[in-house]
Every structure is written in structure tokens, then in C-alpha cells.
Design an enzyme around this catalytic site. Structure first.
Site, mmCIF file in Angstrom:
data_model
loop_
_atom_site.group_PDB
_atom_site.id
_atom_site.type_symbol
_atom_site.label_atom_id
_atom_site.label_comp_id
_atom_site.label_asym_id
_atom_site.label_seq_id
_atom_site.Cartn_x
_atom_site.Cartn_y
_atom_site.Cartn_z
ATOM 1 N N LYS A 177 0.876 -1.168 0.000
ATOM 2 C CA LYS A 177 0.000 0.000 0.000
ATOM 3 C C LYS A 177 0.921 1.228 0.000
ATOM 4 O O LYS A 177 1.229 1.802 1.054
ATOM 5 C CB LYS A 177 -0.918 -0.049 1.232
HETATM 6 N N1 PMP Z 1 -8.422 -1.712 -2.598
HETATM 7 C C1 PMP Z 1 -7.665 -0.611 -2.585
HETATM 8 C C2 PMP Z 1 -6.936 -0.200 -3.815
HETATM 9 C C3 PMP Z 1 -7.567 0.142 -1.406
HETATM 10 O O1 PMP Z 1 -6.816 1.231 -1.368
HETATM 11 C C4 PMP Z 1 -8.277 -0.257 -0.258
HETATM 12 C C5 PMP Z 1 -8.206 0.565 0.986
HETATM 13 N N2 PMP Z 1 -7.067 0.226 1.735
HETATM 14 C C6 PMP Z 1 -9.043 -1.405 -0.329
HETATM 15 C C7 PMP Z 1 -9.100 -2.111 -1.518
HETATM 16 C C8 PMP Z 1 -9.788 -1.911 0.889
HETATM 17 O O2 PMP Z 1 -8.804 -2.226 1.776
HETATM 18 P P1 PMP Z 1 -8.885 -2.853 3.212
HETATM 19 O O3 PMP Z 1 -10.255 -3.209 3.472
HETATM 20 O O4 PMP Z 1 -7.994 -4.033 3.133
HETATM 21 O O5 PMP Z 1 -8.357 -1.814 4.107
#
Ligand code: PMP
Length: 286
Positions: free
Chosen positions: A142
Site C-alpha cells: 500500500k
Molecule cells: N483496494 C484498494 C486499492 C484500497 O486502497 C483499499 C483501501 N485500503 C481497499 C481495496 C480496501 O482495503 P482494506 O479493506 O484491506 O483496508
């Protein structure tokens, strides 16, 4: 190691992160539980993903998950927040080259935030932008630089009058939203793309767990926009977005009433789960 007001915090104008998008971050939520306590939802999973993101792009990382979770509870307490969005960012020191760094810095900011995509069913548009090629980026990290893709896709959709974008992968299969995962319902099953071209997901894992709990069959598979348009119902989910249903894709509406969909069951269960409330059993007809 310090608690400072955001407006008084300083960062370096020459940070490699600012110039090259070279930093990693998390998006986390805390909730006031049914018992009145403050609880960071899946705190360990998020800070472990932060550590893995840093390792993936070769950033020094000198913190333990335990100390970061403790520090985050303290930031929430000092801000008098229970229902909050939490944003840790690991960033680089001054470095105008592409060379590795000896150290990194971290800040953890918190603020109040309503569900990221609102609470109304979404009108979604297929983006003209693809998700980044996993051969070009450490897609499982991320990293802030990856989010230029999310920002331009989301802005394009909003400029055209839609609520949010849907991005395909480089081969034309459905991938995910700019900041959320997608699931669709078809004939009593849920489907979602495999974790190949998408972020390794925390809310995605929670949805799988809820499906197991409710004995809802869920399958990972590649699919196209044409197949998605034959779905009975669709939803996005993510830490910031929580669980939110779709009204339409490219103005094509979905047949099933959202309140009768499997997504609505997951949505309700998710809302209870995050505040430690027992999950109510819906009457399922499959
Ligand atoms: N996809 C992307 C590209 C994101 O940035 C996020 C947010 N972090 C998610 C999915 C959902 O992520 P999570 O529920 O794992 O935090």
C-alpha cells in the site's frame, strides 16, 4: 515518539516521499463498541500490512506492531475520538536521489470520517484507467505512489457524474475500485476477483469470514464487465467504505433489491462485527 498537533508538525521539504511517491500507509478505523469502549478494528492486521508494505518497497521499518497499536490508542484518546479514521504513513527522510535510506519516519493521524463512499447505493462507471500492472509495481504494497491511479480514476468518474470508478486489470478483467474491493451476487453465490491484481485485503478477508459464518458460497474468479452486468447485485467494501451496494454500472441497473441481497446481510453483519455486537442471524433461503 511525540504527540503533536497536526498543524504544528513539520516534515522535510526534500523528503524522497514527497517527490517520488515513495512511502507506505494504512487506512484503519476505530469504533465505539456496543459496550462503550474504543476498539481499533483488526489493528494487528493493518499494522502487519504496513510492515509488509515497507518491506516490499525496501523502506527501513523500526517499529513493532504492538507499540504502534498502543500509540494509536493514545492518539485517539488525546483527540477524544472513538469512531475515527486512522492514517499511519511511513515516509522517507530528505533524499533527492533514488538511493535507499538508512531510516524512515512515521506519523499516525486520526480524524472523524463518515463512510468513504457515502451510504446511498452507488452509480459506478467503468474507468478508462486500468489498475497498475503488477509487473511494474509491488502491487501488494500500500504505497502512496500507487494512489495517483486511484485519484485520477475516481476524479474521472465524479467529473462524469458517477459516484465512483471501477478499474479493470491490464488484461481487461474486473479488478477493484480506487479504494475498495468488489463482490457480486449471482444465483445465490458471491464472486470476487482473485488476489492477483489487487491489494491483499483486510475487509475482503472479513467478508470471506462472514460468508463462512452465514454459509454463503463465495468464489474467487476472473470475470469481465459483461459478466458483471449480468449480476443480481454488487457491492464495494473496504475499511473506509465499509460495505456499500451498487445501484448501477455504466447506467445498467442491477435487478435485485439491495435489501434482499446477500450483500445487505454482509453489510449488516459487518456493522455489528466492528462494534463487537453479536451478529444477528438472517433468514436465508438458500
Ligand atoms: N483496494 C484498494 C486499492 C484500497 O486502497 C483499499 C483501501 N485500503 C481497499 C481495496 C480496501 O482495503 P482494506 O479493506 O484491506 O483496508
Amino acid at each position: 515518539g511525540q504527540f503533536v498537533k497536526a498543524a504544528e508538525a513539520k516534515t522535510d521539504f526534500y523528503s524522497q516521499s514527497l517527490h517520488y511517491g515513495y512511502s507506505v500507509f494504512e487506512g484503519i478505523r476505530s469504533y465505539r463498541t456496543a459496550a462503550g469502549d474504543t476498539k481499533i478494528f483488526r489493528a494487528t492486521d493493518h499494522f502487519e500490512r504496513l510492515k509488509n508494505s515497507a518491506a516490499a518497497i525496501n523502506m527501513p521499518y523500526q517499529w513493532t506492531t504492538t507499540e504502534l497499536v498502543e500509540a494509536t490508542y493514545e492518539v485517539l484518546r488525546l483527540n477524544n475520538l472513538q469512531d475515527a479514521y486512522i492514517r499511519p504513513v511511513v515516509y522517507a527522510p530528505a533524499n533527492m536521489s533514488f538511493a535507499p535510506n538508512k531510516e524512515s519516519h512515521i506519523f499516525i493521524a486520526v480524524w472523524e470520517m463518515a463512510p468513504f463512499l457515502g451510504e446511498k447505493l452507488l452509480r459506478v462507471m467503468t474507468s478508462s484507467f486500468q489498475r497498475p500492472n503488477p509487473g511494474a509495481y509491488k502491487i501488494h504494497a500500500k504505497a502512496t505512489g500507487h494512489y495517483v491511479n486511484s485519484v485520477i480514476a475516481s476524479q474521472e468518474a465524479k467529473a462524469k457524474g458517477y459516484d465512483e470508478a471501477l478499474l479493470l486489470d491490464m488484461h481487461g478483467y474486473v479488478a477493484e475500485g480506487p479504494g475498495a474491493y468488489l463482490f457480486f451476487e449471482k444465483e445465490g453465490n458471491l464472486y470476487t476477483p482473485p488476489p492477483v491484481n489487487i491489494l491483499p485485503g483486510i475487509t475482503r478477508a472479513t467478508v470471506f469470514e462472514l460468508c463462512r459464518h452465514f454459509e454463503i458460497p463465495v468464489e474467487e474468479k476472473l470475470f469481465t464487465i459483461e459478466e458483471l452486468k449480468t449480476a443480481d447485485a454488487v457491492f464495494y467494501c473496504g475499511t473506509a467504505a465499509e460495505v456499500i451496494g451498487w445501484e448501477s454500472l455504466d447506467d445498467h441497473p442491477f435487478n435485485k433489491n439491495w435489501n434482499d441481497s446477500l450483500g445487505a446481510i454482509i453489510q449488516k453483519a459487518y456493522k455489528n462485527l466492528v462494534i463487537d455486537k453479536p451478529i444477528e442471524e438472517p433468514s436465508l433461503q438458500h
